[in-house]
Design a protein around this motif. Structure first.
Motif, mmCIF file in Angstrom:
data_model
loop_
_atom_site.group_PDB
_atom_site.id
_atom_site.type_symbol
_atom_site.label_atom_id
_atom_site.label_comp_id
_atom_site.label_asym_id
_atom_site.label_seq_id
_atom_site.Cartn_x
_atom_site.Cartn_y
_atom_site.Cartn_z
ATOM 1 N N PHE A 160 40.867 33.784 47.368
ATOM 2 C CA PHE A 160 41.272 34.693 48.439
ATOM 3 C C PHE A 160 41.559 36.078 47.876
ATOM 4 N N GLU A 161 41.100 37.081 48.603
ATOM 5 C CA GLU A 161 41.286 38.468 48.180
ATOM 6 C C GLU A 161 42.750 38.866 48.171
ATOM 7 N N ASN A 162 43.518 38.368 49.123
ATOM 8 C CA ASN A 162 44.942 38.674 49.242
ATOM 9 C C ASN A 162 45.601 37.642 50.144
ATOM 10 N N LYS A 180 33.621 34.905 55.497
ATOM 11 C CA LYS A 180 34.057 36.231 55.070
ATOM 12 C C LYS A 180 35.561 36.267 54.781
ATOM 13 N N TYR A 224 37.249 34.009 52.989
ATOM 14 C CA TYR A 224 37.541 33.576 51.632
ATOM 15 C C TYR A 224 36.435 34.021 50.674
ATOM 16 N N ILE A 225 36.765 34.035 49.387
ATOM 17 C CA ILE A 225 35.778 34.338 48.352
ATOM 18 C C ILE A 225 35.063 33.058 47.930
ATOM 19 N N TYR A 282 43.138 34.323 43.162
ATOM 20 C CA TYR A 282 42.339 35.449 43.640
ATOM 21 C C TYR A 282 40.831 35.140 43.618
ATOM 22 N N ARG A 283 40.444 34.086 42.951
ATOM 23 C CA ARG A 283 39.031 33.680 42.998
ATOM 24 C C ARG A 283 38.692 33.035 44.343
ATOM 25 N N LYS A 292 44.383 37.374 53.833
ATOM 26 C CA LYS A 292 43.193 36.552 54.045
ATOM 27 C C LYS A 292 43.560 35.065 54.014
#
Length: 224
Positions: free
Chosen positions: A66-68, A15, A17-18, A63-64, A71
């Motif tokens: 990590f959301e920010n 959750k 990482y993306i 951003y692909r 994170k």
């Protein structure tokens, strides 16, 4: 342990990482260079835009993964605690004497970090410095309770539990094993910070290690 760690993958809560940065060359470059940049710039001045320029990639590509950057910091600190946990397990597994096992564990948790060649894209020495200086920023947030419920700090909490269980093995009547365990782990970061920046506020120096202090603290507490 060296050969076992070569095949080690520190498992991070998905959750955080993306896309798993360990799954691609770009992801590993993001991790490698974020450590270098956060160490050089500090977390506040670090941005994904600067990281993208550093690695020659679009900011959107980061951003692909990590959301920010919060994170990303959670990912880096979780990886560090997981890496430390593996060392703790491997180095204490064969020790049967509870006191010797606890002493060894304290040494591992509080010692200065040396680079581990098993992970070519992660500089553990710099990551340790980031954890010393920046770890509190990963949980001193308004979202900490929700992130805790989602398991973001599970590796760190598991490490605290391992030390707590060793404390109980030494003295199962000691009333504060969890508090003592978390004090050692958090306190080690603080003592390294003081030794680096506020030397008048600590007795730790080039001769007196944080390990020596915490071994004295823990065993004096357990023998009362």
């Amino acid at each position: 342990m060296k050969y076992l760690l070569q095949d080690l993958k520190v498992r991070i809560n998905d959750k955080i990482y993306i896309k798993d940065p360990e799954s691609s060359a770009l992801g590993k470059r993001i991790i490698e260079n974020s450590i270098l940049m956060i160490h050089d710039l500090g977390f506040e001045s670090f941005t994904f835009k600067k990281l993208g320029e550093k690695i020659g990639s679009n900011e959107s590509s980061i951003y692909r993964y990590f959301e920010n950057k919060h994170k990303l910091l959670l990912y880096l600190t979780s990886w560090y605690w997981g890496w430390l946990e593996y060392q703790l397990v491997f180095d204490t597994n064969s020790i049967s004497n509870p006191e010797e096992k606890l002493k060894k564990a304290i040494e591992i948790i509080t010692r200065s970090v040396k680079e581990d060649s098993s992970f070519s894209h992660i500089n553990e020495v710099l990551l340790n410095k980031i954890v010393v200086n920046e770890y509190s920023k990963s949980y001193l947030t308004k979202e900490v309770d929700n992130e805790n419920k989602d398991g973001y700090f599970s590796i760190y909490k598991r490490l605290v539990t391992r030390i707590k269980d060793m404390i109980i093995e030494v003295n199962n009547e000691y009333p504060y094993p969890s508090s003592l365990s978390s004090t050692v782990i958090e306190g080690a970061l603080h003592q390294h910070f003081l030794k680096e920046h506020f030397i008048s506020l600590t007795d730790c120096n080039n001769k007196v290690t944080p390990a020596k202090y915490f071994i004295d603290l823990v065993f004096n507490s357990l023998r009362k």
